[in-house]
Design a protein around this motif. Structure first.
Motif, mmCIF file in Angstrom:
data_model
loop_
_atom_site.group_PDB
_atom_site.id
_atom_site.type_symbol
_atom_site.label_atom_id
_atom_site.label_comp_id
_atom_site.label_asym_id
_atom_site.label_seq_id
_atom_site.Cartn_x
_atom_site.Cartn_y
_atom_site.Cartn_z
ATOM 1 N N GLU A 68 3.241 41.883 -2.427
ATOM 2 C CA GLU A 68 2.233 42.391 -3.349
ATOM 3 C C GLU A 68 0.933 41.663 -3.028
ATOM 4 O O GLU A 68 0.926 40.434 -2.898
ATOM 5 C CB GLU A 68 2.650 42.134 -4.785
ATOM 6 N N THR A 70 -3.150 41.123 -4.054
ATOM 7 C CA THR A 70 -4.268 41.288 -4.970
ATOM 8 C C THR A 70 -5.539 41.080 -4.169
ATOM 9 O O THR A 70 -5.646 40.119 -3.405
ATOM 10 C CB THR A 70 -4.199 40.262 -6.121
ATOM 11 N N TYR A 73 -12.246 43.126 -5.888
ATOM 12 C CA TYR A 73 -12.808 44.460 -6.054
ATOM 13 C C TYR A 73 -14.198 44.534 -5.434
ATOM 14 O O TYR A 73 -15.043 43.668 -5.638
ATOM 15 C CB TYR A 73 -12.895 44.844 -7.533
ATOM 16 N N TYR A 77 -13.090 48.808 -1.217
ATOM 17 C CA TYR A 77 -12.147 47.749 -0.844
ATOM 18 C C TYR A 77 -10.764 48.304 -0.565
ATOM 19 O O TYR A 77 -10.039 47.774 0.278
ATOM 20 C CB TYR A 77 -12.091 46.654 -1.922
ATOM 21 N N HIS A 78 -10.387 49.363 -1.267
ATOM 22 C CA HIS A 78 -9.055 49.924 -1.041
ATOM 23 C C HIS A 78 -8.908 50.437 0.390
ATOM 24 O O HIS A 78 -7.845 50.303 0.988
ATOM 25 C CB HIS A 78 -8.726 51.010 -2.068
ATOM 26 N N PHE A 96 -1.716 51.590 -1.763
ATOM 27 C CA PHE A 96 -2.734 51.176 -2.721
ATOM 28 C C PHE A 96 -2.186 51.584 -4.078
ATOM 29 O O PHE A 96 -1.826 52.743 -4.288
ATOM 30 C CB PHE A 96 -4.067 51.866 -2.410
ATOM 31 N N THR A 97 -2.078 50.637 -5.008
ATOM 32 C CA THR A 97 -1.378 50.892 -6.265
ATOM 33 C C THR A 97 -2.267 50.644 -7.473
ATOM 34 O O THR A 97 -3.325 50.020 -7.369
ATOM 35 C CB THR A 97 -0.124 49.999 -6.371
ATOM 36 N N MET A 98 -1.787 51.088 -8.608
ATOM 37 C CA MET A 98 -2.434 50.817 -9.889
ATOM 38 C C MET A 98 -1.655 49.702 -10.575
ATOM 39 O O MET A 98 -0.471 49.513 -10.322
ATOM 40 C CB MET A 98 -2.411 52.067 -10.774
ATOM 41 N N ASP A 100 -1.261 45.552 -11.917
ATOM 42 C CA ASP A 100 -1.632 44.168 -11.609
ATOM 43 C C ASP A 100 -1.756 43.892 -10.119
ATOM 44 O O ASP A 100 -2.371 42.913 -9.717
ATOM 45 C CB ASP A 100 -0.595 43.202 -12.204
ATOM 46 N N THR A 101 -1.156 44.727 -9.305
ATOM 47 C CA THR A 101 -1.162 44.556 -7.856
ATOM 48 C C THR A 101 -2.014 45.647 -7.233
ATOM 49 O O THR A 101 -1.914 46.811 -7.614
ATOM 50 C CB THR A 101 0.283 44.653 -7.312
ATOM 51 N N ASP A 102 -2.841 45.280 -6.263
ATOM 52 C CA ASP A 102 -3.674 46.280 -5.596
ATOM 53 C C ASP A 102 -2.938 47.004 -4.474
ATOM 54 O O ASP A 102 -3.129 48.196 -4.267
ATOM 55 C CB ASP A 102 -4.938 45.617 -5.034
ATOM 56 N N PHE A 103 -2.123 46.261 -3.737
ATOM 57 C CA PHE A 103 -1.411 46.840 -2.595
ATOM 58 C C PHE A 103 0.032 46.353 -2.596
ATOM 59 O O PHE A 103 0.316 45.216 -2.968
ATOM 60 C CB PHE A 103 -2.043 46.415 -1.260
#
Length: 165
Positions: A68, A70, A73, A77-78, A96-98, A100-103
């Motif tokens: 995971e 983070t 932003y 960035y994604h 790319f996720t929604m 607490d974790t970005d990826f």
């Protein structure tokens, strides 16, 4: 896509082959029709390879690491961080996720040294703030052909009416 296409794609997933002859035997659809429809599915981008799947453990890539990530932003960035993560050797999937974790990043590696290098590579990417990695102890399910996870009737129900040949 129509029911014949779904039948062919389900057989491809089940048999693990793109052979028109074998698919014809399995489905009862003439070989020439199977070949023609597979070609049309390739042209439309619905079929992307010839199913040359590899047993990762057999080639020595027996360590699966799920990380995971983070990220800081910023505009785009994604895309920027996602592409940098995807470029790291050994990385197979980047999401790319929604939340607490970005990826979420999945890698298949052969040694603890490769795992160490992987984490160092992640942490050297501009914009990566934090990583949290997990080793897979035992794979319960790893279906490389997602159509196998659906009943053919469910797939047929997803079809939009359209003209087919």
């Amino acid at each position: 896509m129509d029911e014949k296409d779904v039948t062919i794609l389900s057989a491809v997933a089940r048999l693990g082959t793109g052979s028109a002859e074998k698919l014809s035997e399995e489905t009862g659809i003439p070989t020439s029709t199977v070949h023609y429809r597979l070609e049309k599915l390739r042209e439309r981008g619905l079929v992307t390879n010839d199913l040359l799947d590899v047993d990762l453990e057999a080639v020595g890539l027996n360590i699966t690491v799920i990380t995971e990530v983070t990220a800081e932003y910023s505009e785009q960035y994604h895309d920027d961080v996602g592409e940098a993560l995807a470029a790291v050797e050994g990385v197979n999937q980047v999401y790319f996720t929604m939340g607490d974790t970005d990826f979420v990043v999945i890698a298949h590696l052969s040694s603890r040294g490769m795992v160490e290098r992987l984490i160092e590579d992640y942490e050297s990417i501009d914009g990566v703030e934090q990583t949290s990695s997990k080793f897979v102890i035992k794979t319960i399910k790893d279906e490389p052909r997602p159509l196998n996870d659906f009943d053919p009737e469910t797939l047929a129900g997803l079809l939009q009416p359209e003209a087919t040949e």
